[in-house]
Design a protein around this motif. Structure first.
Motif, PDB file in Angstrom:
ATOM      1  N   UNK A   3      35.032   2.117  -0.375  1.00  0.00           N
ATOM      2  CA  UNK A   3      35.780   1.323   0.591  1.00  0.00           C
ATOM      3  C   UNK A   3      34.797   0.785   1.614  1.00  0.00           C
ATOM      4  N   UNK A   4      34.770  -0.523   1.784  1.00  0.00           N
ATOM      5  CA  UNK A   4      33.869  -1.101   2.780  1.00  0.00           C
ATOM      6  C   UNK A   4      34.586  -1.190   4.115  1.00  0.00           C
ATOM      7  N   UNK A   5      33.843  -0.990   5.160  1.00  0.00           N
ATOM      8  CA  UNK A   5      34.387  -1.071   6.521  1.00  0.00           C
ATOM      9  C   UNK A   5      34.246  -2.482   7.053  1.00  0.00           C
ATOM     10  N   UNK A  77      52.835  -7.572  34.424  1.00  0.00           N
ATOM     11  CA  UNK A  77      52.246  -7.633  33.084  1.00  0.00           C
ATOM     12  C   UNK A  77      53.276  -8.148  32.083  1.00  0.00           C
ATOM     13  N   UNK A  78      52.852  -9.127  31.298  1.00  0.00           N
ATOM     14  CA  UNK A  78      53.713  -9.710  30.272  1.00  0.00           C
ATOM     15  C   UNK A  78      53.467  -9.093  28.902  1.00  0.00           C
ATOM     16  N   UNK A  79      52.202  -8.776  28.623  1.00  0.00           N
ATOM     17  CA  UNK A  79      51.846  -8.279  27.291  1.00  0.00           C
ATOM     18  C   UNK A  79      50.633  -7.368  27.388  1.00  0.00           C
ATOM     19  N   UNK A  80      50.651  -6.280  26.596  1.00  0.00           N
ATOM     20  CA  UNK A  80      49.540  -5.335  26.537  1.00  0.00           C
ATOM     21  C   UNK A  80      49.176  -5.116  25.076  1.00  0.00           C
ATOM     22  N   UNK A  81      47.880  -5.080  24.804  1.00  0.00           N
ATOM     23  CA  UNK A  81      47.390  -4.662  23.492  1.00  0.00           C
ATOM     24  C   UNK A  81      46.544  -3.420  23.730  1.00  0.00           C
ATOM     25  N   UNK A  82      46.908  -2.329  23.073  1.00  0.00           N
ATOM     26  CA  UNK A  82      46.165  -1.074  23.186  1.00  0.00           C
ATOM     27  C   UNK A  82      45.436  -0.854  21.873  1.00  0.00           C
ATOM     28  N   UNK A  83      44.136  -0.599  21.969  1.00  0.00           N
ATOM     29  CA  UNK A  83      43.316  -0.283  20.802  1.00  0.00           C
ATOM     30  C   UNK A  83      43.003   1.204  20.861  1.00  0.00           C
ATOM     31  N   UNK A  84      43.229   1.907  19.763  1.00  0.00           N
ATOM     32  CA  UNK A  84      43.044   3.360  19.746  1.00  0.00           C
ATOM     33  C   UNK A  84      42.330   3.776  18.461  1.00  0.00           C
ATOM     34  N   UNK A  85      41.378   4.704  18.599  1.00  0.00           N
ATOM     35  CA  UNK A  85      40.592   5.121  17.437  1.00  0.00           C
ATOM     36  C   UNK A  85      41.282   6.206  16.615  1.00  0.00           C
ATOM     37  N   UNK A  86      42.288   6.869  17.174  1.00  0.00           N
ATOM     38  CA  UNK A  86      42.986   7.939  16.459  1.00  0.00           C
ATOM     39  C   UNK A  86      44.493   7.730  16.589  1.00  0.00           C
ATOM     40  N   UNK A  87      45.110   7.174  15.561  1.00  0.00           N
ATOM     41  CA  UNK A  87      46.550   6.889  15.621  1.00  0.00           C
ATOM     42  C   UNK A  87      47.394   8.169  15.685  1.00  0.00           C
ATOM     43  N   UNK A  88      46.783   9.321  15.411  1.00  0.00           N
ATOM     44  CA  UNK A  88      47.514  10.581  15.576  1.00  0.00           C
ATOM     45  C   UNK A  88      47.850  10.848  17.039  1.00  0.00           C
ATOM     46  N   UNK A  89      47.165  10.174  17.956  1.00  0.00           N
ATOM     47  CA  UNK A  89      47.449  10.349  19.383  1.00  0.00           C
ATOM     48  C   UNK A  89      48.502   9.354  19.887  1.00  0.00           C
ATOM     49  N   UNK A  90      49.130   8.627  18.976  1.00  0.00           N
ATOM     50  CA  UNK A  90      50.082   7.576  19.354  1.00  0.00           C
ATOM     51  C   UNK A  90      51.204   8.095  20.264  1.00  0.00           C
ATOM     52  N   UNK A  91      51.835   9.219  19.900  1.00  0.00           N
ATOM     53  CA  UNK A  91      52.953   9.718  20.696  1.00  0.00           C
ATOM     54  C   UNK A  91      52.532  10.059  22.124  1.00  0.00           C
ATOM     55  N   UNK A 114      38.413   1.442  14.128  1.00  0.00           N
ATOM     56  CA  UNK A 114      37.404   2.419  13.686  1.00  0.00           C
ATOM     57  C   UNK A 114      36.576   2.952  14.843  1.00  0.00           C
ATOM     58  N   UNK A 115      36.242   2.088  15.784  1.00  0.00           N
ATOM     59  CA  UNK A 115      35.267   2.442  16.794  1.00  0.00           C
ATOM     60  C   UNK A 115      35.479   1.555  18.012  1.00  0.00           C
ATOM     61  N   UNK A 116      35.221   2.098  19.205  1.00  0.00           N
ATOM     62  CA  UNK A 116      35.291   1.310  20.430  1.00  0.00           C
ATOM     63  C   UNK A 116      33.989   1.448  21.208  1.00  0.00           C
ATOM     64  N   UNK A 117      33.735   0.499  22.063  1.00  0.00           N
ATOM     65  CA  UNK A 117      32.507   0.483  22.846  1.00  0.00           C
ATOM     66  C   UNK A 117      32.366   1.739  23.696  1.00  0.00           C
TER      67      UNK A 117
END
Length: 131
Positions: A3-5, A77-91, A114-117
């Motif tokens: 699987x390529x990233x 705030x009208x819109x938010x995009x959240x980027x998360x490296x571990x979707x298990x922490x969603x709740x 996959x990764x954040x700064x």
């Protein structure tokens, strides 16, 4: 099967928070403010040692400060995009989000990455109406 990233975690678009490359922190010269790449920073250092919910708390606290400087609040705030490296922490992340915003909540997209700064587990972008 290999699987390529889509991204290589050894390549960074910026190192920490000192180098921003082609990315801005806030843009806008109208009645909209676009906040992008809000990392969980304190004193210019990404707080990657915190849990994902704690990092989101940090992102939102910094966002509130930025909004106050523009005479606005989270309610704008009208819109938010959240980027998360571990979707298990969603709740847990969702619980933090619900504590900071009131219904009707701003529209939100949560994206698993996959990764954040700076080794962050969470970052966010926001579109804010300035009044």
């Amino acid at each position: 099967m290999t699987v390529s990233r889509a991204s290589n975690p050894t390549r960074r678009q910026r190192d920490g928070t000192a180098f921003v490359g082609g990315f801005g922190k806030t843009t806008g010269d109208s009645d909209l403010l676009f906040v992008e790449g809000q990392l969980p920073e304190r004193d210019g250092t990404v707080q990657h040692h915190l849990t994902a919910p704690e990092q989101l708390e940090r992102c939102l606290a910094t966002l509130e400060s930025k909004l106050a400087a523009h005479g606005s609040e989270l309610e704008g705030i009208l819109q938010v995009t959240i980027y998360v490296t571990d979707m298990d922490s969603y709740d847990e992340i969702n619980a933090v989000y619900e504590r900071h915003f009131q219904e009707p909540y701003p529209s939100r997209t949560t994206v698993g990455v996959c990764d954040l700064l700076g080794g962050a587990a969470v970052t966010l972008d926001a579109v804010v109406a300035l009044e």
